[in-house]
Design a protein around this motif. Structure first.
Motif, short mmCIF file in Angstrom:
data_model
loop_
_atom_site.label_atom_id
_atom_site.label_comp_id
_atom_site.label_asym_id
_atom_site.label_seq_id
_atom_site.Cartn_x
_atom_site.Cartn_y
_atom_site.Cartn_z
N ALA B 378 0.76 -1.28 0.02
CA ALA B 378 0.13 -0.13 0.05
C ALA B 378 0.94 1.31 0.06
CB ALA B 378 -0.86 -0.11 1.16
N LEU B 379 2.00 1.15 0.79
CA LEU B 379 2.72 2.33 0.84
C LEU B 379 3.46 2.68 -0.50
CD1 LEU B 379 4.50 2.19 4.30
CD2 LEU B 379 2.57 3.85 3.52
N ILE B 380 3.86 1.54 -1.29
CA ILE B 380 4.52 1.65 -2.56
C ILE B 380 3.56 2.26 -3.55
CG2 ILE B 380 5.62 0.18 -4.44
CD1 ILE B 380 6.67 -1.70 -2.47
N ARG B 381 2.42 1.68 -3.45
CA ARG B 381 1.46 1.98 -4.35
C ARG B 381 1.04 3.72 -4.26
NH1 ARG B 381 -0.39 -2.84 -6.22
NH2 ARG B 381 -0.63 -4.04 -4.34
N SER B 382 0.74 3.88 -2.94
CA SER B 382 0.36 5.47 -2.80
C SER B 382 1.50 6.40 -2.57
CB SER B 382 -0.51 5.40 -1.63
OG SER B 382 0.22 5.14 -0.43
N HIS B 383 2.60 5.86 -2.42
CA HIS B 383 3.80 6.94 -2.01
C HIS B 383 3.51 8.35 -2.68
CE1 HIS B 383 6.52 5.66 -5.33
NE2 HIS B 383 7.14 6.75 -4.84
N SER B 384 3.58 8.15 -4.07
CA SER B 384 3.83 9.53 -4.67
C SER B 384 2.74 10.57 -4.55
CB SER B 384 4.33 9.21 -6.14
OG SER B 384 2.88 8.70 -6.80
N SER B 385 1.66 10.25 -3.97
CA SER B 385 0.44 11.36 -3.74
C SER B 385 0.27 11.38 -2.07
CB SER B 385 -0.70 10.67 -4.20
OG SER B 385 -1.09 9.53 -3.90
N LEU B 386 1.29 10.62 -1.32
CA LEU B 386 0.98 10.96 0.23
C LEU B 386 1.19 12.58 0.46
CD1 LEU B 386 2.41 7.92 1.70
CD2 LEU B 386 -0.04 8.27 1.25
N THR B 387 0.65 12.86 1.35
CA THR B 387 0.98 14.26 1.84
C THR B 387 1.17 14.59 3.47
OG1 THR B 387 -1.59 14.83 2.05
CG2 THR B 387 -0.57 15.30 0.04
N SER B 388 0.84 13.46 4.26
CA SER B 388 1.00 13.56 5.59
C SER B 388 1.28 11.97 6.46
CB SER B 388 -0.25 13.97 6.34
OG SER B 388 -0.55 13.32 7.52
N VAL B 389 2.04 12.22 7.56
CA VAL B 389 2.59 10.95 8.00
C VAL B 389 1.38 10.24 8.79
CG1 VAL B 389 3.14 11.81 10.16
CG2 VAL B 389 4.37 9.63 9.46
N ASP B 390 0.02 11.00 8.91
CA ASP B 390 -1.04 10.39 9.24
C ASP B 390 -1.64 9.40 8.31
OD1 ASP B 390 -1.35 11.93 11.45
OD2 ASP B 390 -2.63 13.63 10.49
N GLU B 391 -1.41 9.69 6.97
CA GLU B 391 -1.86 8.52 5.90
C GLU B 391 -1.09 7.23 6.22
OE1 GLU B 391 -2.71 10.63 1.95
OE2 GLU B 391 -1.49 12.11 2.90
N VAL B 392 0.01 7.31 6.49
CA VAL B 392 0.94 6.17 6.71
C VAL B 392 0.41 5.22 7.87
CG1 VAL B 392 3.19 5.19 7.51
CG2 VAL B 392 3.04 6.90 5.82
N LEU B 393 -0.04 5.97 9.00
CA LEU B 393 -0.49 5.47 10.29
C LEU B 393 -1.94 4.67 9.92
CD1 LEU B 393 1.81 7.12 11.44
CD2 LEU B 393 0.19 7.70 13.33
N GLU B 394 -2.46 5.67 9.09
CA GLU B 394 -3.97 5.01 8.68
C GLU B 394 -3.84 3.82 7.80
OE1 GLU B 394 -7.62 4.74 9.16
OE2 GLU B 394 -6.35 6.52 10.20
N THR B 395 -2.72 3.88 7.02
CA THR B 395 -2.61 2.65 6.13
C THR B 395 -2.18 1.31 7.16
OG1 THR B 395 -1.52 3.97 4.36
CG2 THR B 395 -0.88 1.61 4.44
N ALA B 396 -1.45 1.59 7.89
CA ALA B 396 -1.22 0.43 9.16
C ALA B 396 -2.47 0.14 9.63
CB ALA B 396 -0.06 0.73 10.02
N ARG B 397 -3.44 1.03 10.32
CA ARG B 397 -4.27 0.79 10.98
C ARG B 397 -5.33 -0.25 10.02
NH1 ARG B 397 -3.89 5.83 13.80
NH2 ARG B 397 -3.07 5.60 15.84
N LYS B 398 -5.55 0.53 8.73
CA LYS B 398 -6.51 -0.24 8.09
C LYS B 398 -6.04 -1.89 7.60
CE LYS B 398 -8.44 1.36 3.97
NZ LYS B 398 -8.25 2.10 2.70
N ALA B 399 -4.65 -2.04 7.45
CA ALA B 399 -4.42 -3.39 7.29
C ALA B 399 -4.75 -4.31 8.30
CB ALA B 399 -2.95 -3.32 7.14
N VAL B 400 -4.69 -4.12 9.50
CA VAL B 400 -5.24 -4.84 10.93
C VAL B 400 -6.75 -4.88 11.03
CG1 VAL B 400 -2.98 -4.65 11.92
CG2 VAL B 400 -4.60 -3.21 12.69
N GLN B 401 -7.71 -4.06 10.41
CA GLN B 401 -9.10 -4.08 10.66
C GLN B 401 -9.41 -5.29 10.22
OE1 GLN B 401 -10.13 -0.37 9.02
NE2 GLN B 401 -9.75 0.61 10.86
#
Lengths: 401, 401
Positions: B378-401
């Motif tokens: 998910a990080l590789i796919r989205s990296h070039s449009s990320l704007t905030s570290v919150d989105e990284v945290l959100e990616t991790a949280r979503k993965a464990v839901q």
């Protein structure tokens, strides 16, 4: 003590006579120093008996234009001779042949190209070079591809980059192209008639932001072994031949810098055509020829580069569908941005071009300068969203309307 | 003949005894070789009389994990010792002190950090390091800023880059991180339980395109002198102390690679918490701690880096309004993309991490692996449009839901 000293013409003849197997024993050697006398001595040596000739180029340890206060690394002479040999192995027909490099005297002995003229002079005479775009496109494609991670062993590329670290020459580019034109720097030199336009550029923070992006690319992106100073004064031409000379600014940098340099110098001549063309009709025709050449430089480069990549690419990941297109899109944008910087610096910065500076009428000259600034700043501003070389041509056409 | 040979423990004691002024004459030296025995020998030498101790690290000429078929450059030991000294001059409290480097034996004598533990081990024990984000943020900011064109003399930076060309170590990274995990390569090593997920990654051309972009950055963007291998096994910690070790992969590369390495290894432990946490409540709590640490690594880095830039930036053009923001936006994207690559390679590629490989239950382990792959891709796919570290945290949280 170092054996280095700038040669006299008499010493140059002695040196040439000592070269194995170049001139016959009974040679009647005549020497003329034909360099611009700024950074290097250039000795043209002819045997009046056989007609054989060669060039001996020797680096000076400082820039005469600025004086001894601006010391230059003599190592650039080693870099130049080695790069000429690499380029020669990739495009033997497009660079002068190097006979030898003398590392003590920082002197390169090479093929004499007196049957060619400097391209800038040819363009000022409104001559046409129908093979040029094809030649330079092939030169750019082969030298950039085969010295990059796309086309050579990636470990060897790193070692090669280490042999072409060129801090003094790069510093000149960084100052003269990517800094001084955008501030009231003491090295700047511009026509008082365009002070208004220049001051507007000094105040334009949006423009500076784009220049800073390009400066960063120049400082950090080691994509390929660049020529580093590929203007039309570094290209010898005949109608049927193109020879790239003087790669003393070579280093590992962003590919777009070399491509942009060629485009920029065609566009500087385009601006200078305010004067050089005989009449309005001739001006329009020659400007169209120049723009078609700009187009050809990119399209010939692109076609050659894609073929090399498809046939001889060395990197599995870089063969991923879509990567080549993305790479070339970005490279084109880089080239256009660098072209813009190269145009602006030739109007505001320390070193100018004869295409414009040699215009005798002050108002015509100022008009050419305004044109060059308009095209250059437009390219800098728009470079990161350009998608086609047509847009570059359109930018130039709009500026003269 | 080269004096290099791998030392025995007895030879290591003799060598230590010969060091000027380190141990008293009556020292009773005891030596243990404590390296993982793969790339280097690591001798821990203690004087049982005084309690004084030190570490002697010696490079081996091949990777034992693969055998003599995988030769390594001993020059990495010189690079490691020189980089430790540069880092030490910039952040003396955050790296081991180097007493000396022996260029004949490729051996570095340095401070003993036995009162610390390897961070990976600490995280597997669910320990917390409240100062870590601040420490590593400062380490990243100072080492990256002061070795870049932003914070050092730009000519000297080029010369320094030449001293840290590291082709063999870079090749390992290029193969193991930016190539092999994305194809059925013989070096790969992964859990048969997740073959379906792995084969989907091998077939995912869109993902490969993003990896190719990041690979290109790694190959060409010489922004700063990187540590080059900044995972949690290269970091010693105590609750009140952080020490970065092992910069043998150092070279001039893209800043985001080091930042992403720290993030990736926190997120790999996050995935491993399927097993290491005592219960669901503890798991949620510790995962929140890890995500807050990821956030802290970026925010502490960013705050330190911006302060250094504002107060000690050396480049006029890079002070243009908007450039710093654009630079940091892009750097964050790079860091997130590199973090993704570092996660994927630890699941599919040759070298794994204990946070996941040491999980005893096969189904729990496979679940942790799936989690790591989900976050990484998910990080590789989205990296070039990320704007905030919150989105990284959100990616991790979503993965464990």
């Amino acid at each position: 003590m170092s054996p280095y000293h700038p040669l006299t013409e008499a010493e140059a003849i002695e040196y040439a006579r000592g070269l194995d197997g170049v001139f016959p024993r009974e040679a009647r050697l005549v020497c003329r120093e034909i360099g611009d006398g700024n950074l290097n001595l250039v000795f043209h040596i002819v045997d009046e008996s056989s007609g054989r000739s060669l060039i001996m180029k020797q680096a000076l340890p400082y820039a005469k234009i600025v004086g001894e206060s601006w010391p230059l690394s003599l190592d650039r002479a080693r870099i130049e001779s080695e790069v000429l040999q690499i380029e020669g192995s990739l495009c033997p027909d497009l660079v002068p042949h190097v006979y030898r490099f003398d590392k003590d005297l920082y002197l390169t002995v090479m093929e004499d190209l007196s049957d060619h003229i400097i391209m800038r002079k040819g363009l000022m005479e409104c001559r046409r070079y129908p093979l040029f775009a094809g030649h330079i496109g092939r030169f750019l494609a082969r030298t950039l591809f085969f010295t990059s991670d796309l086309g050579m062993d990636q470990k060897e590329k790193k070692r090669q980059a280490g042999r072409f670290i060129n801090p003094d020459q790069c510093k000149i580019t960084e100052d003269l192209i990517f800094d001084e034109p955008y501030t009231d720097a003491p090295n700047n030199s511009f026509d008082p008639n365009i002070r208004g336009e220049v001051e507007a550029i000094w105040a334009d923070r949006e423009l500076h932001l784009q220049v800073a992006m390009l400066r960063q690319k120049f400082l950090t992106e080691g994509q390929a072994l660049l020529h580093g100073d590929l203007h039309t004064g570094s290209i010898f031409v005949r109608e049927d031949s193109t020879k790239v000379i003087d790669p003393e600014f070579a280093y590992y940098g962003p590919m777009g810098f070399d491509i942009g340099a060629v485009m920029a110098n065609l566009l500087l001549n385009f601006a200078g055509q305010e004067h050089w063309s005989a009449d309005a009709k001739a001006r329009t025709d020659y400007r169209n020829y120049l723009l078609e050449t700009v187009r050809g430089v990119w399209t010939e480069f692109e076609a050659n580069f894609r073929t090399l990549w498809n046939e001889q690419g060395t990197d599995r990941m870089f063969a991923t569908p879509g990567f080549q297109d993305a790479f070339l899109r970005r490279l084109f944008r880089d080239a256009a941005g660098f072209a813009g910087c190269k145009m602006v610096r030739r109007i505001i910065g320390l070193a100018h071009v004869a295409d414009i500076d040699a215009i005798p009428d002050p108002e015509t000259k100022a008009q050419a300068e305004r044109l060059a600034l308009a095209i250059g700043t437009a390219l800098i501003r728009s470079h990161s969203s350009l998608t086609s070389v047509d847009e570059v041509l359109e930018t130039a056409r709009k500026a003269v309307q």
